[in-house]
Structure formats: C-alpha cells, structure tokens
Write a protein that holds these residues in place. Structure first.
Motif, PDB file in Angstrom:
ATOM      1  N   GLN A 137       0.813  -1.218   0.000  1.00  0.00           N
ATOM      2  CA  GLN A 137       0.000   0.000   0.000  1.00  0.00           C
ATOM      3  C   GLN A 137       0.847   1.270   0.000  1.00  0.00           C
ATOM      4  O   GLN A 137       0.307   2.366  -0.141  1.00  0.00           O
ATOM      5  CB  GLN A 137      -0.956  -0.009   1.198  1.00  0.00           C
ATOM      6  CG  GLN A 137      -2.113  -0.994   1.008  1.00  0.00           C
ATOM      7  CD  GLN A 137      -3.119  -0.933   2.138  1.00  0.00           C
ATOM      8  OE1 GLN A 137      -2.750  -0.940   3.306  1.00  0.00           O
ATOM      9  NE2 GLN A 137      -4.392  -0.867   1.797  1.00  0.00           N
ATOM     10  N   LEU A 138       2.161   1.124   0.151  1.00  0.00           N
ATOM     11  CA  LEU A 138       3.052   2.279   0.050  1.00  0.00           C
ATOM     12  C   LEU A 138       3.707   2.348  -1.330  1.00  0.00           C
ATOM     13  O   LEU A 138       4.738   2.990  -1.510  1.00  0.00           O
ATOM     14  CB  LEU A 138       4.125   2.211   1.144  1.00  0.00           C
ATOM     15  CG  LEU A 138       3.581   2.323   2.582  1.00  0.00           C
ATOM     16  CD1 LEU A 138       4.708   2.211   3.597  1.00  0.00           C
ATOM     17  CD2 LEU A 138       2.820   3.637   2.782  1.00  0.00           C
ATOM     18  N   SER A 139       3.067   1.700  -2.306  1.00  0.00           N
ATOM     19  CA  SER A 139       3.570   1.786  -3.678  1.00  0.00           C
ATOM     20  C   SER A 139       3.296   3.185  -4.229  1.00  0.00           C
ATOM     21  O   SER A 139       2.286   3.818  -3.887  1.00  0.00           O
ATOM     22  CB  SER A 139       2.893   0.741  -4.562  1.00  0.00           C
ATOM     23  OG  SER A 139       1.536   1.079  -4.774  1.00  0.00           O
ATOM     24  N   PRO A 140       4.164   3.712  -5.084  1.00  0.00           N
ATOM     25  CA  PRO A 140       3.954   5.057  -5.647  1.00  0.00           C
ATOM     26  C   PRO A 140       2.596   5.203  -6.338  1.00  0.00           C
ATOM     27  O   PRO A 140       1.955   6.248  -6.217  1.00  0.00           O
ATOM     28  CB  PRO A 140       5.116   5.206  -6.641  1.00  0.00           C
ATOM     29  CG  PRO A 140       6.175   4.288  -6.137  1.00  0.00           C
ATOM     30  CD  PRO A 140       5.444   3.132  -5.530  1.00  0.00           C
ATOM     31  N   GLU A 196       9.056  12.626  -4.603  1.00  0.00           N
ATOM     32  CA  GLU A 196       9.104  11.232  -5.052  1.00  0.00           C
ATOM     33  C   GLU A 196       7.965  10.895  -6.003  1.00  0.00           C
ATOM     34  O   GLU A 196       8.139  10.166  -6.977  1.00  0.00           O
ATOM     35  CB  GLU A 196       9.053  10.279  -3.841  1.00  0.00           C
ATOM     36  CG  GLU A 196      10.334  10.220  -3.033  1.00  0.00           C
ATOM     37  CD  GLU A 196      11.500   9.626  -3.828  1.00  0.00           C
ATOM     38  OE1 GLU A 196      11.288   8.682  -4.604  1.00  0.00           O
ATOM     39  OE2 GLU A 196      12.621  10.128  -3.655  1.00  0.00           O
ATOM     40  N   LEU A 197       6.774  11.433  -5.721  1.00  0.00           N
ATOM     41  CA  LEU A 197       5.601  11.091  -6.524  1.00  0.00           C
ATOM     42  C   LEU A 197       5.539  11.877  -7.832  1.00  0.00           C
ATOM     43  O   LEU A 197       4.869  11.458  -8.787  1.00  0.00           O
ATOM     44  CB  LEU A 197       4.316  11.311  -5.715  1.00  0.00           C
ATOM     45  CG  LEU A 197       4.177  10.442  -4.451  1.00  0.00           C
ATOM     46  CD1 LEU A 197       2.863  10.747  -3.730  1.00  0.00           C
ATOM     47  CD2 LEU A 197       4.259   8.957  -4.785  1.00  0.00           C
ATOM     48  N   ASP A 256       9.849   4.123 -10.664  1.00  0.00           N
ATOM     49  CA  ASP A 256       9.462   2.739 -10.949  1.00  0.00           C
ATOM     50  C   ASP A 256       9.693   1.834  -9.742  1.00  0.00           C
ATOM     51  O   ASP A 256       9.772   0.614  -9.870  1.00  0.00           O
ATOM     52  CB  ASP A 256      10.223   2.200 -12.160  1.00  0.00           C
ATOM     53  CG  ASP A 256      11.740   2.250 -11.964  1.00  0.00           C
ATOM     54  OD1 ASP A 256      12.184   2.683 -10.875  1.00  0.00           O
ATOM     55  OD2 ASP A 256      12.468   1.856 -12.898  1.00  0.00           O
ATOM     56  N   ALA A 257       9.794   2.445  -8.559  1.00  0.00           N
ATOM     57  CA  ALA A 257      10.015   1.663  -7.344  1.00  0.00           C
ATOM     58  C   ALA A 257       8.779   0.824  -7.024  1.00  0.00           C
ATOM     59  O   ALA A 257       7.649   1.247  -7.257  1.00  0.00           O
ATOM     60  CB  ALA A 257      10.333   2.585  -6.170  1.00  0.00           C
ATOM     61  N   HIS A 258       9.020  -0.348  -6.494  1.00  0.00           N
ATOM     62  CA  HIS A 258       7.911  -1.209  -6.076  1.00  0.00           C
ATOM     63  C   HIS A 258       7.173  -0.590  -4.897  1.00  0.00           C
ATOM     64  O   HIS A 258       5.946  -0.663  -4.793  1.00  0.00           O
ATOM     65  CB  HIS A 258       8.453  -2.577  -5.693  1.00  0.00           C
ATOM     66  CG  HIS A 258       7.456  -3.471  -5.015  1.00  0.00           C
ATOM     67  ND1 HIS A 258       6.373  -3.987  -5.672  1.00  0.00           N
ATOM     68  CD2 HIS A 258       7.376  -3.914  -3.724  1.00  0.00           C
ATOM     69  CE1 HIS A 258       5.658  -4.722  -4.830  1.00  0.00           C
ATOM     70  NE2 HIS A 258       6.243  -4.697  -3.649  1.00  0.00           N
TER      71      HIS A 258
END
Length: 756
Positions: free
Chosen positions: A655-658, A731-732, A737-739
C-alpha cells in the motif's frame, strides 16, 4: 477353540479390576502386560510410551529382557514400533525380522521371536505409545486378536492421559501428552495472548469404558444412531437450508457417514469386545482420525472434520449432553480454540476473560474474525490440527502479530512472550498518558483521530482511546451476529445507544454493507456469484431492496432526533447511486415529519471511495455529498487487482507503492479544491508508518481501531508533516518505478526519531 468374543471380554474384565486396584503406576503396567500376554497366548507383550522428545521408550514387558525396561528406545519412525507410532497403523507380521523397518535392539533379546502384532495407543487421534505382542512361531494374528489389542490399547491411553501418566514420567523425562507444539498459521488480528485452552466444543470425556451387557449397549447405540439420523434429516428438510450450497453439502456428508454400515459395524465390534457404546464411538473416532490426519488431500481432510463433528454429536446423544457452549466457569485467561465458530457464539463468552481466539478454519474476513477484531482480541486462523492436539486448560500462547500458536509452550518461550506482553503493557501506559493530549504534529498540524466501531462492546473504547469520535460505525455487524434480520426497533435501540455513548462526539454510520464476503446466513441472493467482491453488495443491494434500506434509514433518523446524523454510503461506483439514495432518505424524512417524530437537526450524507471509477468523478461526487471517506482496503484491492484473502498474492503489492500513494494524493487534492472533508478509514490508518505517510500526503482526519490510536498519536508528536510532504511530493512527481516507498519512509522515520 475360543469364542471370538470371549478373549477380549475376559481381558477387559481383568483390566477393569486392575484399574480399580490401588497400585503404583509401574506395577499396574507390569500386571497389565502380563494379563495381555496370558489372554492372547503370547510369549511377549511390550508397552512403549512416546516421550516429548519423539523417542519411544520401553515402559513394561513380559517375555523380553526385563533389564531393557526404560533402556530400550526407538525414535519416531525407527523400527517396527517407531513405524506404528508414526503412521498410527497396526502391523501384523508372520516374520517380523524380514520386514524392511525391523530394527534389532540387542538389549531386548527379541531376535528369537518371529510373529509380531503391534497397535498404536491412541487418544483423540494422538499417538501416545505402542502396544506389541510377539510369538516364536510364524503366524498371522486373527482379526479378533487385532481388535482385542486395539481395545486394550485404548485402556492404556486412558492410563497415560489420567493421573497415572504424570506419575509414570521419570525425572527429567516428559511423556508426549504434554509435548510443546507450535502451529504456524495466519495472523488475523494483531496482539499477543497468554492463557489456557477453552475448547469451544469441549471434548466429551468418556469415563465408563467397560460394558456389563453387550446387547444393552448395542440397543443404546442403535437408538442414538436412529435419533442422530432423524435430526440430520430434519435439518435437511428445513426451509432455511437451501437446495444447493456448502451448508447442504456438509449436512449431506453427515447423512452419508450416519448411514455408513461399515462405521456402524466397527462400533458394534468394539461393543462386543467389551466397550460401552460411548467408549466404542471414541475408539473408532480416534482410530479414524489417526489414520486420516496424515493425508494431505484437502477434500479428505474436510470430510474428516465432518466425521469428527458427527461422532461428537453421537457421543452427546449417548451421554445426554447439551451441544451448547458452556461459557460459565470460564477460566479468567481463556483462549478459545475451535474448528470454526459463529460471531454470535464468540459474544456468548465474557469479554473480560478472553485473551485470544484460535481457529482451525476461517478467513481474515469471516464474521467471527471481524467481531474479534472489533473486540480487540488477538486471532490466529488456519491452525490445522490444533483442536485434536489441545486439551481444556492446556497452557497456550496466541501471537496474532506473527500468526503463530504455541501449545503447552516451554518455559523459555513462555517467559519471552510474558516479557513481550509486559513491554506492550508499558507502551499502552504511555499511550494512556497521551489520551487527553491534542493530536498535533511537530509543526502544528491538527489531525483528527477517529475510531472504527460496529458493536456495543466497542463503545467504552471511545473514551478510553481518546478518539475524537467514531469515524466509521459498521452497521452490518449487528446483522451478521443475528439469526434473523434485526427489526426496526432493535436497530433504532442500537443506534440510539451508540449516539448516547458518544455524547457530543460525532458518529458516522455506514449504511448496510452486506454481500461479498459478508454473507448473512438468513439472506440469500438469487444465485451463486462467481466474483462476489464485485457483485451484488453494499449500496447496490440496498438500492435494489429499498424496503431493507428504508427500515434502516428510519431507525437511524428516529435514533438521531435532535442531533446531527452522519450517514455514509458504501461501495459507491457512480454519482447516480448517491442521488438515488438521497431521494429515498428525503422520502423517509418527509414520512416521519408527518407523524411528528423528532428529526435530526441536520442530515449529512457521505460516500466511501472504494471503487476506482470514482477517481474520474471527483468533482461530481464532491458536489453531491457532504463528506467522503476513503476505504483504503477495498480501494487498494480493486485498484491493484489483488485479493487480500489470497495467500499467494497477499504480499505481492504494497500500500506504500507510488501508484497507490498518487491516487490518495489525488483524493486529498480534490477534497481541498471542492472544500469537502475527507477521512481515511482502513488498516492503513492504524499502522504508524502508513499513518505517517497519510499525514505527509495531506490527510488531516483518519479513522482506525481503538487500540491503534495510541501508537499513531505517539508518532504524530514527533512528525514534521511539512518536511515529509516535500519528500513525498518530490518522489511522486518524478518518474518512479520503485515497487514501494517503504524503505524510504522507514529511513525518514529513523532519521527524524519518529516512533513507529
């Protein structure tokens, strides 16, 4: 030649006399093996007991070297005796030494014996030891001799399981009856509970083993089986049992077992061998469970559960026991152990004595788990085999955080968990000190911390937790614990009690959210849904059943007379559903006003954002409602196409995915643009790391379970929200492409001394 029933009956009569004598346990065992050898014309009779370390120790023998007692030992699975213990199956051999599993123990002097009959000593499906007879001549033991030895083994199981068992254990050696066991399962609700086992369906202890009149016992058995068959037929004929479905399949399985002539014949054989009807049921049940418990086929294991339930019903018929749970005389630190149970059954137990729940079956979304979560009780599910391995009053530890159950834990494990509980208690004391302090971030941002609820047992936690109100009251829980639809008066009484307990604090009632995984046993849809999570549920169901919806609305309106009523619609997919619901609400308001009912001072209507389609209707939605709430669990599930109940993929997405955090940011920005308050309800809000992230995204109102408010408030006091917001925005906004941003956020918390 002996009559087939004479030998076993004579042997059981002699064993009954031996058990009645005041003898030391070892003397009793020595006398018993002598009687067995004499009765079966065996040159050797030996009794091996399983220890906690998995070693089978020779405890008594006639025919083998007496010096080998307590010296001869075999590991579980080693030799013929170890093989019997590991498989729970008898071995009947004419030439024991030619068997591939044969292991020679020189201290016993058994090389002179060829024929071999060994049976497991079983109790409640558990192997406690092995009983063996041997002869020099090569011969196969008859079926009646095998049956006689198995019946005798049942008597030995009772000796081990009762007071004699602890007296038999030598210094430094523990018998397997008290062996520590651990079950790795599913953690369905956080928390740790230390206590003692309370079997939800207490195992019926059969004390009267030996019969005086076989024909009378056969008649008792026939009457009990007849009554059992009639009761199953009656259940199958009831209207509430659908023509198809799982409930009917279970009852059909019961009927199949109840009419199984092979099962009945085995029971009759055990009675002819000298057992009472109830002892015969226990013996056959234990034999069947021991043989089937090693099978991995899920269908067969499910049928085993059905068979256990049926055998327990038959035992209750024979012994005149009521099947209802006895919650009285409950230990003060009870941990309920059950195959499965209903939500209402859990509420029968006094809350102040409950420390945890362990289920063999169930799912994280089952009714009983939802209620246990609301009560703040640690829950572990899918702990296969725990019911048959547990006894009432066994020490037990439930670790809902890790999804582990420790049955009869060793002292070092118990000490470690006791320290963990003390540590949690110290933290809770710290959180209590924060209860009346404002929930403000380090840089002065006020954050409203609401609690989730759904039952009357939740209400005392509103004051104790320091929550500013109830941000989500799940009205469906009242329906889920009832056996029929709650009447309008019952609903009104509950809602009024909630509002009175809340005082001047706001309460947001979510209208009925049933369907999907929240199935009411007394309410069935028109057909089986392939994908119920995306089917006929929540607002869709209540709009299609306006009578059901109007009854609830009327109860809410009456209960809220003179104060503000906040209602929230679940599972909204389009704004048209909100407008349709508002029209029904307006009609109910007009109807009640005609009869001079006191109406709410204001009615505020909100919608839950759980379906991704609303993300492209934010403007229209904000204009149509007074507030919105984000249902983070379902929104994440639908957005990422991940079934949280599927263990194969439950951990695949974070749930902390971008991607998900961008969606949450979009909702916050939309609420600010349209000046519409937004709250997030769901598991995210109650986890300090995720709650920190939500505040960094701009949420200023979150709702969670009462137990998690303290940890979240402790986190808030150390958080610079604006600093985190800058980090997240950067970051957003960039190509990412971070998981997951989990590691980044953990580092931020660590660098800024934020307690998680």
């Amino acid at each position: 030649m002996r009559e087939l029933t004479t030998g076993p009956r004579v042997l059981l009569k002699r064993l009954r006399e031996l058990m009645a004598e005041a003898l030391e346990p070892q003397v009793r065992l020595d006398r018993i093996v002598n009687e067995i050898a004499k009765n079966m014309v065996a040159e050797v009779c030996s009794f091996y007991v399983l220890r906690t370390d998995g070693v089978l120790e020779l405890y008594a023998t006639v025919g083998l070297n007496p010096q080998a007692v307590h010296l001869a030992q075999l590991r579980l699975g080693q030799g013929l005796v170890g093989t019997i213990a590991a498989t729970a199956r008898a071995l009947n051999l004419t030439d024991a030494q030619s068997h591939p599993a044969f292991a020679y123990l020189p201290e016993t002097g058994e090389e002179a014996y060829n024929s071999f009959l060994g049976v497991p000593v079983l109790r409640a499906g558990r192997t406690l030891g092995v009983l063996v007879v041997q002869n020099r001549t090569k011969r196969a033991y008859r079926d009646d001799e095998v049956e006689a030895l198995e019946t005798t083994a049942m008597v030995l199981a009772e000796i081990i399981a009762t007071g004699d068992g602890t007296r038999l254990a030598r210094a430094g050696i523990e018998l397997d009856l008290g062996r520590s066991m651990s079950f790795t399962a599913g953690g369905y609700n956080d928390g740790v509970g230390l206590g003692h086992v309370v079997l939800h369906e207490p195992r019926i202890v059969v004390n009267n083993l030996f019969n005086e009149d076989s024909e009378a016992e056969i008649k008792r058995l026939e009457d009990a089986i007849g009554s059992l068959r009639l009761s199953i037929d009656d259940m199958l004929s009831r209207r509430e049992v659908a023509a198809e479905g799982e409930h009917r399949e279970v009852l059909e399985a019961y009927r199949m077992f109840a009419h199984d002539r092979g099962w009945e014949r085995r029971l009759e054989e055990a009675i002819h061998n000298g057992l009472t009807a109830e002892a015969a049921v226990e013996k056959v049940q234990s034999d069947t469970r021991a043989r089937m418990v090693h099978l991995t086929d899920p269908y067969i294991r499910e049928r085993l559960s059905d068979f256990d339930d049926l055998a327990n019903r038959l035992l209750r018929q024979l012994m005149g026991r009521d099947a209802k749970t006895v919650a009285e005389s409950l230990v003060k630190d009870a941990i309920i152990v059950a195959r499965s149970m209903g939500a209402a059954e859990l509420l029968d137990y006094p809350r102040e004595r409950l420390r945890g729940v362990v289920l063999e079956d169930g799912a994280a979304t089952s009714h009983v788990v939802i209620v246990a979560r609301a009560m703040g009780i640690p829950v572990v599910g899918q702990a296969k085999g725990v019911v048959s391995m547990a006894e009432n009053n066994d020490a037990i530890i439930v670790d809902g955080d890790a999804g582990i159950v420790h049955l009869r834990p060793q002292s070092d494990v118990e000490a470690a968990y006791a320290e963990k509980v003390r540590f949690r208690a110290r933290r809770q004391k710290l959180y209590q000190e924060l209860r009346d302090k404002p929930s403000v971030t380090l840089d002065g941002e006020n954050v409203a911390l609401f609690m989730n609820g759904g039952l009357l047992v939740d209400l005392p936690q509103l004051e104790a937790s320091g929550a500013v109100g109830i941000g989500l009251f799940r009205t469906e829980l009242q329906f889920m614990i009832a056996s029929t639809f709650p009447k309008a008066e019952q609903q009104e009484k509950l809602y009024r009690s909630v509002l009175e307990a809340a005082g001047d604090k706001p309460v947001t009632f979510r209208t009925l959210d049933i369907g999907g995984d929240k199935v009411l046993p007394y309410f069935r849809s028109t057909g089986q849904e392939e994908n119920p999570a995306m089917g006929w549920r929540a607002i869709r169901l209540t709009l299609d059943r306006p009578g059901l919806f109007r009854t609830q609305l009327r109860a809410l309106l009456k209960a809220s007379g003179g104060r503000e009523l906040r209602m929230m619609l679940p599972m909204v997919t389009e704004v048209a559903e909100v407008k349709a619901a508002r029209e029904i609400i307006d009609r109910e308001v007009n109807h009640l006003s005609k009869f001079d009912y006191q109406l709410p001072s204001k009615v505020k209507l909100g919608a839950m954002i759980e379906v991704p389609s609303l993300l492209w209707q934010m403007g229209e939605l904000m204009d149509a409602v007074d507030f919105v709430s984000v249902g983070s669990n379902d929104l994440f599930q639908f957005l990422m196409a991940v079934d949280r109940g599927n263990s194969l993929i439950a951990d695949r997405f974070d749930q902390l995915s971008p991607a998900f955090l961008r969606v949450l940011r979009h909702i916050v920005e939309s609420s600010l643009r349209h000046d519409t308050p937004v709250t997030l309800c769901g598991e995210m809000a109650g986890r300090p790391l995720m709650a920190m992230t939500l505040i960094g995204l701009g949420f200023r109102s979150i709702s969670m379970s009462a137990a998690t408010i303290g940890p979240v408030k402790a986190m808030l006091g150390a958080l610079d929200a604006s600093k985190l917001n800058k980090l997240l925005q950067g970051e957003l906004d960039k190509h990412n492409d971070a998981h997951s941003l989990r590691e980044l956020l953990l580092k931020f918390a660590q660098d800024n001394d934020i307690p998680l």
